[in-house]
Write an enzyme that holds these catalytic residues in place. Structure first.
Site, PDB file in Angstrom:
ATOM      1  N   ALA A 279      -7.211  -4.328   8.738  1.00  0.00           N
ATOM      2  CA  ALA A 279      -7.778  -3.000   8.956  1.00  0.00           C
ATOM      3  C   ALA A 279      -6.715  -2.128   9.590  1.00  0.00           C
ATOM      4  O   ALA A 279      -6.215  -2.430  10.676  1.00  0.00           O
ATOM      5  CB  ALA A 279      -9.015  -3.072   9.846  1.00  0.00           C
ATOM      6  N   ALA A 280      -6.346  -1.071   8.893  1.00  0.00           N
ATOM      7  CA  ALA A 280      -5.327  -0.149   9.392  1.00  0.00           C
ATOM      8  C   ALA A 280      -5.992   1.112   9.917  1.00  0.00           C
ATOM      9  O   ALA A 280      -7.219   1.261   9.889  1.00  0.00           O
ATOM     10  CB  ALA A 280      -4.328   0.184   8.273  1.00  0.00           C
ATOM     11  N   GLY A 283      -7.121   3.032   6.616  1.00  0.00           N
ATOM     12  CA  GLY A 283      -7.862   2.296   5.599  1.00  0.00           C
ATOM     13  C   GLY A 283      -7.906   0.828   5.944  1.00  0.00           C
ATOM     14  O   GLY A 283      -7.386   0.387   6.982  1.00  0.00           O
ATOM     15  N   ASP A 448       7.932   4.396   8.394  1.00  0.00           N
ATOM     16  CA  ASP A 448       6.969   3.738   9.284  1.00  0.00           C
ATOM     17  C   ASP A 448       7.123   2.218   9.209  1.00  0.00           C
ATOM     18  O   ASP A 448       6.168   1.503   8.889  1.00  0.00           O
ATOM     19  CB  ASP A 448       5.550   4.157   8.905  1.00  0.00           C
ATOM     20  CG  ASP A 448       4.542   3.816   9.993  1.00  0.00           C
ATOM     21  OD1 ASP A 448       4.949   3.584  11.144  1.00  0.00           O
ATOM     22  OD2 ASP A 448       3.334   3.756   9.694  1.00  0.00           O
TER      23      ASP A 448
END
Length: 817
Positions: A279-280, A283, A448
């Site tokens: 789970a980010a 999303g 990132d």
């Protein structure tokens, strides 16, 4: 009492009769009916019909007249009619006592050149403009949030919804107040250690970020990669934001997938897990299998994410606007919020992320150690992204294993820890190499690269995930970044200011002389270890940004993304290797690129680094260049540990100098030596000879003699056929553990026409100074004698040792026989 004689059709009924008008009327009607029954019907003429109609009309007129009279009395129609007539004639305005007034002409317009019609049309246009304004104002309520970030459109949307902004501000304020109270309460416990306090602060901060939503989670993820700034315990707590974000329910994910793909999940995937794999912040990922049997990772966007993210960006923009007014800054610092908004809005569109992944894969396909998962375009939409399932270990898992502790089976556990640490160091070194390639070569930078977006595969590759934020650098910005690294190492602040101008950090009109002085003051305290700054690259860039902000300069958008990427990289490297130095790792790559890339821009950077204004060599920088270029292998992969990455970590200074000389000799006649040959052609030949025969170059001359002597020794052994004698075993001690020049390389060097042209040009430039030429000839003669003596001495010693060894081994055999 009287009675009425009955008619033939009626029975006799005694009826009392009263002498009244009603009774007489009834009797008359009864008689008339009897007469009509008794008289047979006869034909009636038109006159009689006219009488009937006339009687009916009179009856209606009588009744209507009665109704009108009633209505006039009930509604006072005459009075109302009279009042309306007086109003129509404006009789109520008449004043019989008023005096006579003079008649007035039509008023002239007060604006010269404008008639009354013009003024009337102007009023009409003004009314039209106001009507359009209010119409647009009413339409603003129905406008949705833009798909592509537009600061004005976002401001228009939330200006119509001040209650949403106010509620969010209240929410943020209350959450941080609760966190402050918790920290204040825990701080009162003096029995806690500093480490426990930092750990508690990190946990409170992590919970605060989780509660405030995706935008704050992104900020926490960026902070987690900098343990050197926020501390190890806080970084460890915030690192859980990468993999431990609460997921949203499965039914909502199914709804989003079906809305985006246009059908049920079963029609696109043969298998699909209902449990989230990760789970980010934006999303969550599910594992599935396509209809053709490929394992895939399906990323589904969180519901209503766009509104939440852009609302926080709008609030940040308002805050920066207030800060600008308070600080009285001329430049608009709200652009930083706009840049962040554009980046995050780009991450919200998964089709853009898929395009970024394809572009990144194509640009880095020639680097075998970089792995990018395949994108399934037919299963990708704005809120759904389907990519190849990548099997690998995350840096967080490797760090946990390498730093773990167990009381059971210590030997196997230590082996596991050592293997995990080896893989982690390999991942760190390949991450450094990959970042340098992106920054200085391809120009497509993964902005990132936090631990959650990196994987170490079974094939010893570094895998990149999540391409929502990608930085594309222009070629001039890449070259300026390359030059800035060289100038920072050399301390050339004036040249560094020129590079910052090329990077669009310094704008025209800035006092570059004052800027150079401030920059030298900010970076002058940096310590050098072996000629390399002992400081992280992001700290150097942060100091540059601080000086630039002093001059109210605006950082270009790509510069912010580069800072973020390098911050993630250095945070990961510091976690894997506490002794990691960014400049030490990057400088060999920079030197090799300058030496091997034959372009006008790189040659200009190299000349500015090693030559002064008189085209004279600055030998201390040349030595640094040579020493760092020999530490990097030709393979695109770096070695596994810091102890094995360079020759100078395992060799003594003598061997390093010999390696440098051998490197130059081999490079002069090679294909990659174009830049070096051009550099020698551009240099001042007289100063080169003067430096070569100087006392300071004694070590270089000595190493050159040893290198040539080694080559002559190899030639003597080969030409005299000593190696073919099986009873002689020659010892061949290597002069250096690094790069050695062979007889073949030396023959190529001597026969190369380009090298002879360079030597001729250098000698011709020094012909005018006869004393210098005489000293050069004497030095060359002494070096040739020294080289010959060393080669012969080594040949004699080697042959003697070979015979002695042969005799010592064969003597016992002779005695036995």
């Amino acid at each position: 009492m009287t009675s009425v004689s009955p008619s033939p059709s009626c029975s006799t009924i005694p009826t009392p009769v009263r002498h009244s008008s009603r009774t007489s009327f009834a009797v008359a009607e009864l008689r008339r009916l009897k007469q009509r029954r008794a008289i047979p019907p006869v034909s009636v003429g038109l006159g009689h019909f006219a009488d009937v109609v006339r009687n009916d009309v009179d009856f209606l007129k009588n009744k209507i007249g009665v109704g009108l009279r009633w209505a006039n009395e009930a509604f006072r129609v005459p009075e109302v009619t009279k009042s309306a007539e007086e109003l129509f004639w404006l009789r109520h305005l008449e004043d019989h006592a008023s005096s006579n007034l003079e008649s007035q002409s039509w008023p002239q317009p007060s604006y010269s050149g404008l008639s009354g019609v013009d003024l009337f049309m102007a009023d009409v246009k003004a009314l039209e403009a106001y009507a359009a304004y209010f119409y647009c104002l009413s339409k603003m309520w129905s406008r949705p949030l833009p798909e592509v970030y537009d600061s004005q459109a976002v401001a228009d949307y939330f200006s119509c919804r001040p209650h949403v902004v106010a509620y969010r501000l209240l929410e943020v304020f209350s959450v941080f107040m609760v966190a402050a109270i918790r920290l204040r309460t825990s701080a009162s416990d003096k029995s806690k250690s500093l480490e426990a306090s930092e750990q508690n602060f990190g946990m409170v901060l992590k919970e605060t970020m989780l509660h405030l939503g995706p935008t704050f989670i992104k900020v926490g993820q960026s902070l987690s990669t900098r343990p050197d700034i926020i501390g190890t315990e806080i970084s460890k707590a915030l690192s859980e934001l990468h993999d431990r974000i609460p997921p949203f329910p499965w039914p909502e994910a199914v709804k989003i997938i079906e809305e985006e793909l246009g059908g049920p999940v079963e029609s696109f995937f043969s298998q699909f897990s209902q449990e989230t794999v990760a789970a980010a912040s934006f999303g969550q990922v599910y594992r599935g299998r396509t209809l053709d049997g490929s394992d895939v990772a399906v990323k589904v966007q969180r519901p209503d994410l766009r509104h939440a993210v852009l609302r926080d960006i709008y609030i940040l923009r308002l805050g920066l606007g207030v800060l600008r007014k308070v600080a009285k800054r001329e430049n608009d610092i709200r652009v930083y919020a706009d840049e962040l908004g554009m980046g995050l809005a780009g991450e919200l569109d998964f089709t853009l992320e898929a395009a970024n992944a394809l572009e990144f894969q194509e640009a880095h396909s020639r680097f075998s150690y970089i792995r990018v998962p395949k994108v399934y375009k037919h299963l990708t939409r704005k809120r759904v992204l389907t990519m190849e399932w990548m099997v690998g270990e995350s840096p967080t898992d490797l760090l946990a294993i390498s730093s773990g502790y167990s009381d059971h089976d210590n030997e196997s556990h230590e082996k596991q820890k050592m293997e995990a640490r080896r893989r982690l160091l390999d991942l760190v070194n390949k991450g450094v190499e990959a970042t340098l390639v992106q920054l200085l070569d391809t120009g497509i930078l993964h902005a990132d690269p936090h631990p959650g977006n990196l994987r170490y595969t079974t094939s010893r590759q570094i895998g990149f995930l999540d391409f929502g934020l990608v930085c594309r650098m222009q070629r001039k910005h890449q070259l300026a970044m390359l030059a800035s690294i060289v100038h920072i190492v050399n301390g050339d602040w004036a040249f560094l200011v020129e590079s910052l101008t090329d990077m669009d950090v310094i704008t025209p009109g800035v006092n570059t002389r004052r800027f150079t002085l401030d920059l030298e003051y900010a970076l002058g305290e940096v310590k050098l270890i072996n000629g390399i700054p002992d400081i992280e690259f992001t700290k150097v860039l942060s100091k540059i940004v601080k000086v630039a902000l002093k001059y109210q300069l605006r950082m270009p958008p790509y510069f912010t993304l580069v800072l973020r990427s390098l911050a993630c990289l250095e945070g990961l490297a510091a976690t894997g290797d506490p002794n990691f130095k960014t400049f030490e790792a990057a400088y060999p790559f920079v030197v090799q690129k300058l030496i091997t890339e034959n372009s006008a821009a790189t040659r200009k950077i190299l000349h500015s680094a090693v030559l002064n204004r008189k085209k004279e060599f600055r030998w201390e920088r040349v030595a640094l260049f040579l020493s760092k270029s020999s530490t990097r292998k030709q393979s695109p992969l770096v070695t596994l540990s810091r102890d094995e990455t360079s020759v100078d970590s395992s060799s003594n200074p003598t061997e390093k100098d010999a390696d440098n000389v051998s490197l130059v000799l081999r490079l002069l006649a090679s294909k990659n030596g174009v830049v070096l040959r051009r550099l020698l052609m551009a240099a001042n030949g007289t100063s080169l000879i003067r430096t070569f025969i100087s006392r300071e170059a004694h070590v270089i001359r000595q190493k050159l003699c040893m290198t040539i002597a080694n080559t002559m020794y190899q030639w003597m052994v080969g030409s005299l056929g000593i190696e073919s004698l099986k009873f002689i075993s020659l010892s061949d001690p290597q002069l250096s553990s690094g790069i050695n020049i062979t007889v073949k390389d030396f023959k190529i060097l001597i026969s190369d026409k380009r090298v002879r042209v360079i030597l001729r040009k250098i000698l011709e430039s020094a012909k005018s100074d006869r004393i210098l030429m005489l000293r050069f000839c004497w030095t060359s003669f002494v070096m040739s004698l020294t080289t010959t003596a060393l080669a012969c001495h080594r040949f004699v010693i080697s042959v003697s040792e070979g015979y002695i060894n042969y005799l010592s081994l064969s003597a016992p055999v002779a005695l036995r026989t």
